[in-house]
Write an enzyme that holds these catalytic residues in place. Sequence first.
Site, mmCIF file in Angstrom:
data_model
loop_
_atom_site.group_PDB
_atom_site.id
_atom_site.type_symbol
_atom_site.label_atom_id
_atom_site.label_comp_id
_atom_site.label_asym_id
_atom_site.label_seq_id
_atom_site.Cartn_x
_atom_site.Cartn_y
_atom_site.Cartn_z
ATOM 1 N N LYS A 195 -1.796 -30.884 5.227
ATOM 2 C CA LYS A 195 -1.004 -29.745 5.646
ATOM 3 C C LYS A 195 -0.570 -29.007 4.406
ATOM 4 O O LYS A 195 -0.088 -29.617 3.457
ATOM 5 C CB LYS A 195 0.221 -30.244 6.398
ATOM 6 C CG LYS A 195 0.368 -29.577 7.720
ATOM 7 C CD LYS A 195 1.544 -30.113 8.483
ATOM 8 C CE LYS A 195 1.367 -29.734 9.942
ATOM 9 N NZ LYS A 195 2.259 -30.407 10.812
ATOM 10 N N GLY A 196 -0.760 -27.721 4.379
ATOM 11 C CA GLY A 196 -0.235 -26.920 3.284
ATOM 12 C C GLY A 196 0.846 -26.042 3.876
ATOM 13 O O GLY A 196 1.327 -26.302 4.983
ATOM 14 N N ARG A 197 1.193 -25.000 3.163
ATOM 15 C CA ARG A 197 2.238 -24.138 3.676
ATOM 16 C C ARG A 197 1.702 -23.150 4.693
ATOM 17 O O ARG A 197 2.421 -22.559 5.458
ATOM 18 C CB ARG A 197 2.867 -23.360 2.516
ATOM 19 C CG ARG A 197 4.071 -24.048 1.948
ATOM 20 C CD ARG A 197 4.666 -23.212 0.857
ATOM 21 N NE ARG A 197 3.668 -22.940 -0.176
ATOM 22 C CZ ARG A 197 3.851 -22.053 -1.135
ATOM 23 N NH1 ARG A 197 4.943 -21.340 -1.180
ATOM 24 N NH2 ARG A 197 2.931 -21.870 -2.068
ATOM 25 N N GLY A 199 -1.327 -23.583 6.645
ATOM 26 C CA GLY A 199 -2.172 -24.064 7.714
ATOM 27 C C GLY A 199 -2.277 -25.566 7.697
ATOM 28 O O GLY A 199 -1.723 -26.235 6.828
ATOM 29 N N VAL A 201 -5.138 -28.689 7.834
ATOM 30 C CA VAL A 201 -6.563 -28.901 7.596
ATOM 31 C C VAL A 201 -7.032 -30.113 8.378
ATOM 32 O O VAL A 201 -6.371 -31.155 8.380
ATOM 33 C CB VAL A 201 -6.849 -29.056 6.090
ATOM 34 C CG1 VAL A 201 -8.330 -29.306 5.848
ATOM 35 C CG2 VAL A 201 -6.397 -27.817 5.336
ATOM 36 N N LYS A 214 -9.671 -25.447 8.319
ATOM 37 C CA LYS A 214 -8.269 -25.076 8.096
ATOM 38 C C LYS A 214 -7.850 -24.182 9.258
ATOM 39 O O LYS A 214 -8.463 -23.146 9.497
ATOM 40 C CB LYS A 214 -8.156 -24.338 6.758
ATOM 41 C CG LYS A 214 -6.770 -23.909 6.374
ATOM 42 C CD LYS A 214 -6.739 -23.727 4.860
ATOM 43 C CE LYS A 214 -5.681 -22.775 4.397
ATOM 44 N NZ LYS A 214 -5.777 -22.533 2.950
ATOM 45 N N ASP A 315 -2.536 -19.372 -7.368
ATOM 46 C CA ASP A 315 -1.840 -20.557 -6.862
ATOM 47 C C ASP A 315 -2.556 -21.818 -7.352
ATOM 48 O O ASP A 315 -2.782 -22.760 -6.586
ATOM 49 C CB ASP A 315 -1.755 -20.512 -5.332
ATOM 50 C CG ASP A 315 -0.659 -21.421 -4.778
ATOM 51 O OD1 ASP A 315 0.159 -21.926 -5.578
ATOM 52 O OD2 ASP A 315 -0.629 -21.638 -3.555
HETATM 53 P P1 ADP Z 1 -2.725 -24.309 2.405
HETATM 54 O O1 ADP Z 1 -3.190 -22.892 2.235
HETATM 55 O O2 ADP Z 1 -2.002 -24.492 3.704
HETATM 56 O O3 ADP Z 1 -1.978 -24.826 1.204
HETATM 57 P P2 ADP Z 1 -5.037 -25.819 1.544
HETATM 58 O O4 ADP Z 1 -6.341 -25.100 1.662
HETATM 59 O O5 ADP Z 1 -4.416 -25.863 0.188
HETATM 60 O O6 ADP Z 1 -4.023 -25.197 2.607
HETATM 61 O O7 ADP Z 1 -5.199 -27.292 2.118
HETATM 62 C C1 ADP Z 1 -4.073 -28.149 2.305
HETATM 63 C C2 ADP Z 1 -4.441 -29.592 1.976
HETATM 64 O O8 ADP Z 1 -5.485 -30.050 2.844
HETATM 65 C C3 ADP Z 1 -5.005 -29.786 0.563
HETATM 66 O O9 ADP Z 1 -3.962 -29.996 -0.372
HETATM 67 C C4 ADP Z 1 -5.873 -31.023 0.733
HETATM 68 O O10 ADP Z 1 -5.081 -32.192 0.680
HETATM 69 C C5 ADP Z 1 -6.409 -30.883 2.148
HETATM 70 N N1 ADP Z 1 -7.740 -30.218 2.166
HETATM 71 C C6 ADP Z 1 -7.954 -28.890 2.191
HETATM 72 N N2 ADP Z 1 -9.269 -28.600 2.221
HETATM 73 C C7 ADP Z 1 -9.918 -29.784 2.199
HETATM 74 C C8 ADP Z 1 -11.319 -30.159 2.190
HETATM 75 N N3 ADP Z 1 -12.270 -29.227 2.216
HETATM 76 N N4 ADP Z 1 -11.633 -31.474 2.149
HETATM 77 C C9 ADP Z 1 -10.644 -32.407 2.115
HETATM 78 N N5 ADP Z 1 -9.314 -32.118 2.118
HETATM 79 C C10 ADP Z 1 -8.941 -30.834 2.163
HETATM 80 MG MG MG Z 2 -2.685 -25.124 -0.610
#
Ligand code: ADP
Ligand code: MG
Length: 489
Positions: A195-197, A199, A201, A214, A315
Amino acid sequence: MGRGIVCECAGASACPDGSNNGTCTTQVNGYCFATVEEVETEAGLVELERTAGCLPPDESGFMQCKSSQVPHRHPKVIECCNESDLCNRRLQPRLPTYLSDTEPPGLEPAGDAGGGPQPSLLVAAALGVALVAFLAAALLLCRRRRRAGKRPPSPPHPHPHPAAAEISSGSGSGLPLLVQRTVAKQIQMVESIGKGRYGEVWLARWRGERVAVKVFFTTEEASWFRETEIYQTVLMRHENILGFIAADIKGTGSWTQMLLITDYHERGSLHDYLQTAVLDPPALLAMAYSVVSGLAHLHMDIFGTKGKPAIAHRDIKSKNILVKRNGQCAIADFGLAVRFVAERDEVDIAPNTRVGTRRYMAPEVLAETLQVTDFEAFKMADMYSLGLVLWEMCRRCAAGDRAQQVEPYALPYHDVVPSDPSFDDMHAVVVAKGMRPPLPSRWARTPALGALAALMAECWHHNPPVRLTALRVKKTLAKFHADCDVKLV
Ligand code: ADP
Ligand code: MG
């Protein structure tokens, strides 16, 4: 103030008590749903069963309403709505069928809740898209062959999605839009992985392969749009940038669902990986080299009619970098990125209000002196954040026989700011006091750590123009590798 909505209620699992006249009422902000599922009868036949009912509200509105929930022998598909009472009577979820999205709407079988499109139409549609995809792939392959002589050789890079890697939409990186929509239709969600801020995943399956999906929070349309746009930028594909597969947006009246489908990396983010992993110097150098190669590619502009604009990430942090199985990294999360439009000599700032992560913000971002009209300024701010990421990596590098002697994983400034630092907390440390992460004395005794320590200090310099560029860091690491005869990649 609000009230729930009334939904159709059908099926023993949704309405165990026989239901109230075939209806139920949701909680405030709840959803109606309808599912279709393959069930096995006692006679061993497979039938489609429709269920409908009420769902409680959930965090992002539609997480549990997403597509196929069970990617096993008896698939189940769920759709949700909340725009009016009994709206789920109109929902006709269909099990994923190859290319079910490609037929014209008029060809839908009328009033048949469980039925799919006619097989002959499906086959025709499938052939049509396959032909388009084949022609696009052939065209690209020819062009690549023609160009092959001019390009420097790159290491062999087995891509898990040959279709995604080979087919270009003609206007940018990625699959043709029609195919992207189809891919999105065929996704089966497996489990939430991060989970990020902006979305959540998910690990998902696409025709037997693992992909990451995502799902953007409903309020984050601008981030979805921006990230999709950036991924489709011409010449964006690079082995150290997360591989884009497809994006899709679906809407039924009052809600929209925005998806971004990319390669899946089971080792997760660099932040998660470094918690437990210990690197030896060659692994550290290879990892650092890969991140800086990804960033150098992003920052680079390639001229020509099909050139690539320079892109700044805005970022950069260990949570937005993924670790691949080969120990290299891939830069991800482009929801904040900006591009430089060379013809107009201006930055194409997206109309979203996101700002980067405070902990990783460069002093000029914290002090709000960054010139937003100057593209180079964004690149320099990325380099500051990269310096902090290199520091996080180096702490986990064990040299020679002192394998136990590594620093525990830590976020930059972990010892001087609270866990969710405010702008003021960061400003006080980074700008007012001019502090930077400490460099342990043991680093000086290991050439790779010493070299990286010198580089990170030049990346996080207070004065942005003094900082190294990504290309310079990349070249220095390559030279270091050549001098030490350490294999980098
Ligand atoms: P946000 O924009 O919400 O921050 P991210 O794209 O940074 O979303 O993804 C959030 C988290 O999900 C990442 O920090 C990671 O732990 C996991 N994640 C994202 N994309 C992948 C991927 N392609 N494979 C594995 N884990 C992923
Ligand atoms: Mg992120």
